[in-house]
Design a protein around this motif. Sequence first.
Motif, short mmCIF file in Angstrom:
data_model
loop_
_atom_site.label_atom_id
_atom_site.label_comp_id
_atom_site.label_asym_id
_atom_site.label_seq_id
_atom_site.Cartn_x
_atom_site.Cartn_y
_atom_site.Cartn_z
N VAL A 1 -6.60 -0.59 -16.38
CA VAL A 1 -7.70 -0.18 -15.52
C VAL A 1 -7.04 0.32 -14.24
N VAL A 2 -7.20 1.60 -13.96
CA VAL A 2 -6.53 2.26 -12.84
C VAL A 2 -7.52 2.39 -11.68
N PHE A 3 -7.06 2.01 -10.47
CA PHE A 3 -7.94 2.02 -9.30
C PHE A 3 -7.53 3.16 -8.37
N VAL A 4 -8.54 3.94 -7.98
CA VAL A 4 -8.32 5.18 -7.24
C VAL A 4 -9.12 5.13 -5.94
N LEU B 1 -0.74 0.43 1.87
CA LEU B 1 -0.27 1.78 1.60
C LEU B 1 0.79 2.25 2.60
N GLY B 2 0.65 1.94 3.86
CA GLY B 2 1.59 2.44 4.86
C GLY B 2 1.36 3.92 5.13
N GLU B 3 2.44 4.64 5.42
CA GLU B 3 2.34 6.05 5.81
C GLU B 3 2.79 6.99 4.70
N ASP B 4 2.79 6.53 3.46
CA ASP B 4 3.38 7.31 2.37
C ASP B 4 2.58 8.54 1.97
N ALA B 5 1.32 8.61 2.26
CA ALA B 5 0.47 9.64 1.67
C ALA B 5 -0.20 10.51 2.73
N SER B 6 0.58 11.07 3.62
CA SER B 6 0.00 11.77 4.77
C SER B 6 -0.75 13.04 4.40
N THR B 7 -0.38 13.73 3.31
CA THR B 7 -1.05 14.99 2.97
C THR B 7 -1.97 14.87 1.77
N GLU B 8 -2.04 13.69 1.15
CA GLU B 8 -2.83 13.53 -0.05
C GLU B 8 -4.30 13.27 0.25
N THR B 9 -5.16 13.64 -0.71
CA THR B 9 -6.59 13.45 -0.55
C THR B 9 -7.15 12.47 -1.59
N ALA B 10 -6.30 12.03 -2.51
CA ALA B 10 -6.67 10.99 -3.48
C ALA B 10 -5.42 10.20 -3.82
N LEU B 11 -5.62 8.94 -4.17
CA LEU B 11 -4.48 8.05 -4.48
C LEU B 11 -4.81 7.15 -5.65
N ILE B 12 -3.84 6.99 -6.53
CA ILE B 12 -3.91 5.87 -7.47
C ILE B 12 -3.30 4.71 -6.70
N PHE B 13 -4.14 3.76 -6.31
CA PHE B 13 -3.70 2.64 -5.50
C PHE B 13 -2.96 1.59 -6.31
N GLY B 14 -3.54 1.24 -7.46
CA GLY B 14 -2.94 0.19 -8.27
C GLY B 14 -3.60 0.15 -9.63
N GLU B 15 -3.12 -0.77 -10.48
CA GLU B 15 -3.70 -0.88 -11.82
C GLU B 15 -3.53 -2.29 -12.37
N LEU B 16 -4.53 -2.70 -13.14
CA LEU B 16 -4.43 -3.89 -13.96
C LEU B 16 -3.98 -3.41 -15.33
N TYR B 17 -2.98 -4.08 -15.92
CA TYR B 17 -2.52 -3.63 -17.22
C TYR B 17 -2.16 -4.81 -18.11
N ARG B 18 -2.30 -4.57 -19.43
CA ARG B 18 -1.98 -5.59 -20.42
C ARG B 18 -0.47 -5.71 -20.56
N HIS B 19 0.00 -6.95 -20.65
CA HIS B 19 1.41 -7.22 -20.94
C HIS B 19 1.41 -8.34 -21.97
N GLY B 20 1.41 -7.96 -23.25
CA GLY B 20 1.20 -8.95 -24.30
C GLY B 20 -0.21 -9.48 -24.20
N SER B 21 -0.35 -10.79 -24.11
CA SER B 21 -1.68 -11.40 -23.97
C SER B 21 -2.04 -11.63 -22.50
N ASP B 22 -1.17 -11.23 -21.61
CA ASP B 22 -1.34 -11.45 -20.18
C ASP B 22 -1.85 -10.16 -19.51
N TRP B 23 -2.45 -10.32 -18.34
CA TRP B 23 -2.82 -9.18 -17.50
C TRP B 23 -1.97 -9.23 -16.24
N LYS B 24 -1.47 -8.07 -15.85
CA LYS B 24 -0.69 -7.97 -14.62
C LYS B 24 -1.33 -6.94 -13.70
N PHE B 25 -0.96 -7.02 -12.43
CA PHE B 25 -1.39 -6.02 -11.45
C PHE B 25 -0.14 -5.33 -10.92
#
Length: 195
Positions: free
Chosen positions: A105-108, A148-172
């Motif tokens: 699940v990707v968060f934007v 986020l800090g100052e990494d995205a000075s010219t961007e207008t959209a960002l993929i901030f983070g994601e929840l993802y499956r790792h075996g039977s576990d969920w990670k962020f």
Amino acid sequence: MTINLSKGGNISLAKVSPGLTRASVGLGWNPRTTDGAPFDLDASAVVVDTSGKALSDAHFVFYNNTKDPSGAVVHLGDNRTGDGDGDDETLTVALGALPAEADRVVFVASIDQADTRRQTFGQVSDAYIRVFDADDSASIAADARFDLGEDASTETALIFGELYRHGSDWKFRAVGQGFSSGLAGVLTEFGLLAG
């Protein structure tokens, strides 16, 4: 204690919050001084499969489509100003209710009317994403945060983070990937049609 993540860092939800079944993902930001034009950031989520494509158009969750078909991912409402302290927009994810084909699940976060208003993430301060136990918001052990800090000075959209499956576990994972092509660019990345 909040666990601060750097770009690319990840954390096991089971380790920081054993028994977690419903994750809340809060996004927050503050607009810097602008020319007076409204500054509206929008949070959204995309449920994707192992190929990195959205399961369907209905798996793009945002203020106008507040639930995915399974009801696992829910958008809790649009904040049009970013004013105030704390999370500006929040989504919840019932991990066990996600369909088996859901890999991530990707968060934007995107800026509404960024081109028209000539706005970028360079005009945003204190932008962050955090994950915590939706059923125990007082549990500070389950609070993982990426600033986020100052990494995205010219961007207008960002993929901030994601929840993802790792075996039977969920990670962020903290992602911080910017797009100068706005939300349309993000949607294309996941095989969705913009507009």
